[in-house]
Write a protein that holds these residues in place. Structure first.
Motif, PDB file in Angstrom:
ATOM      1  N   LYS A 197       0.842  -1.195   0.000  1.00 43.49           N
ATOM      2  CA  LYS A 197       0.000   0.000   0.000  1.00 43.49           C
ATOM      3  C   LYS A 197       0.883   1.254   0.000  1.00 43.49           C
ATOM      4  CE  LYS A 197      -0.751   0.188   5.035  1.00 43.49           C
ATOM      5  NZ  LYS A 197      -1.674  -0.314   6.070  1.00 43.49           N
ATOM      6  N   GLU A 251      -4.974  -6.385   0.696  1.00 47.77           N
ATOM      7  CA  GLU A 251      -5.449  -5.011   0.620  1.00 47.77           C
ATOM      8  C   GLU A 251      -6.520  -4.748   1.666  1.00 47.77           C
ATOM      9  OE1 GLU A 251      -7.600  -1.975  -2.579  1.00 47.77           O
ATOM     10  OE2 GLU A 251      -6.865  -3.938  -3.231  1.00 47.77           O
ATOM     11  N   GLY A 252      -6.324  -3.709   2.477  1.00 52.28           N
ATOM     12  CA  GLY A 252      -7.265  -3.369   3.526  1.00 52.28           C
ATOM     13  C   GLY A 252      -7.069  -4.148   4.798  1.00 52.28           C
ATOM     14  N   ASP A 265      -0.373  -5.877   6.568  1.00 50.92           N
ATOM     15  CA  ASP A 265       0.731  -5.791   5.609  1.00 50.92           C
ATOM     16  C   ASP A 265       1.636  -7.012   5.727  1.00 50.92           C
ATOM     17  OD1 ASP A 265       0.632  -2.840   4.452  1.00 50.92           O
ATOM     18  OD2 ASP A 265       0.077  -2.769   6.564  1.00 50.92           O
ATOM     19  N   GLU A 283      -5.441   1.427   6.053  1.00 51.55           N
ATOM     20  CA  GLU A 283      -5.526   1.509   4.594  1.00 51.55           C
ATOM     21  C   GLU A 283      -6.148   2.836   4.166  1.00 51.55           C
ATOM     22  OE1 GLU A 283      -4.654  -0.294   0.948  1.00 51.55           O
ATOM     23  OE2 GLU A 283      -4.488  -1.328   2.871  1.00 51.55           O
TER      24      GLU A 283
END
Length: 330
Positions: A41, A66-67, A70, A167
């Motif tokens: 990200k 994603e979201g 990590d 995010e």
């Protein structure tokens, strides 16, 4: 219990290599124990990571993407990753340009100790990192001693909300505040019906007579608050919900999220019967279920059992609960 495997010594590595091949567009593998997002990200945003023992899948491998997290630093079966293993993830994220890294820690002694040691190492390396400890299990310590409680399935509310807020651009200080609020709004109680098997030793994680259940069993087979004869779904759900609702307490007019988690080998039929009773109880109490998860999220191998978690929702928690993510779970 029979299990299909190749080598007990490489169980976790073998699983992760297969997982990355199955979801190569979402995750990548660093070394043989760290799952990272395949597509990083924006580096101006706070990275959020977790380290946990393996054997609880789909937690936490399905929460990288994603979201979501990590990085997931995967320890051995039911064992927290070492500080040096955690540092491998921090160094990778820092090298790539992340200025802040937040570690979410499930409240277990080994996880907390290793996370604290990781922060000491990070400081020495000039890496800006912090941690927040999460708990939810009402059976593991009495009301008023919440900081002594264990982390169990209800932490999924905090995981989802905090990672999605990161995010969206929320910075580390505010993420910690949000994590603590979500944690403090969540209560969980679990029951075990039958033991799971440790895949390395082949031994059951605990012993339980066929006609009994254990209330408050931890995710590693830790002892609960006591045993009882196997009740009906109705009686058991009412018993659990009475304790959960009283502990916060949740009251008429509250808006909540509910998680009914399969600990391993419960059938969907059983879970839906349980959830049916949860809904009835909430309606009787005037508490509105605005979101729900019913399924398999945190397991202890093939253990038969389940958890019920309730999280009081406000607009902020609900916003990030609904935030779009890339995961097989959501």
């Amino acid at each position: 219990m029979k299990k299909i495997m190749d080598n007990k010594k490489t169980l976790v590595q073998d699983m992760l290599e297969g997982y990355v091949k199955a979801f190569s567009g979402r995750v990548r593998l660093l070394g043989n124990h760290i799952l990272l997002r395949a597509k990083e990200k924006d580096l101006s945003k706070t990275a959020v990571i977790i380290g946990n023992g393996s054997g609880h899948e789909p937690a936490m491998i399905d929460l990288v993407g994603e979201g979501l997290f990590d990085a997931n630093v995967c320890g051995k079966i039911f064992a927290a990753p070492s500080p040096m293993e955690m540092m491998d993830a921090l160094k990778e994220l820092s090298k790539n340009g992340h200025e802040e890294i937040l570690i979410l820690v499930s409240s277990h002694a080994g996880d907390i100790l290793n996370a604290k040691m990781t922060l000491m190492l990070a400081k020495a390396e000039g890496i800006k990192a912090d941690m927040v400890v999460l708990w939810d299990d009402i059976s593991s310590a009495p009301k008023g001693m919440e900081q002594e409680r264990r982390g169990t399935a209800g932490l999924f509310f905090a995981y989802k909300v905090v990672c999605s807020a990161a995010e969206d651009g929320m910075k580390m200080h505010d993420l910690i505040v949000l994590a603590e609020k979500t944690r403090d709004n969540t209560r969980t109680l679990s029951v075990a019906i039958k033991s799971g098997t440790h895949p390395e030793t082949g031994l059951p994680t605990f012993e339980l007579p066929e006609d009994e259940i254990e209330v408050g069993m931890g995710v590693h087979g830790e002892a609960g608050t006591g045993r009882m004869k196997l009740p009906t779904a109705k009686d058991l759900t009412e018993y659990m919900m009475e304790q959960i609702l009283a502990d916060k307490p949740f009251i008429s007019g509250d808006k909540v999220g509910v998680l009914v988690n399969n600990a391993g080998s419960m059938t969907r039929m059983e879970l839906m019967i349980i959830y049916r009773h949860v809904v009835r109880i909430m309606e009787e109490k005037g508490i509105e279920i605005v979101r729900n998860w019913v399924g398999t999220y945190v397991t202890t191998q093939e253990m038969a059992g389940f958890s019920i978690a309730v999280c009081k929702m406000d607009d902020e928690i609900l916003k990030y609960y609904d935030y779009k993510v890339d995961s097989p779970l959501f």
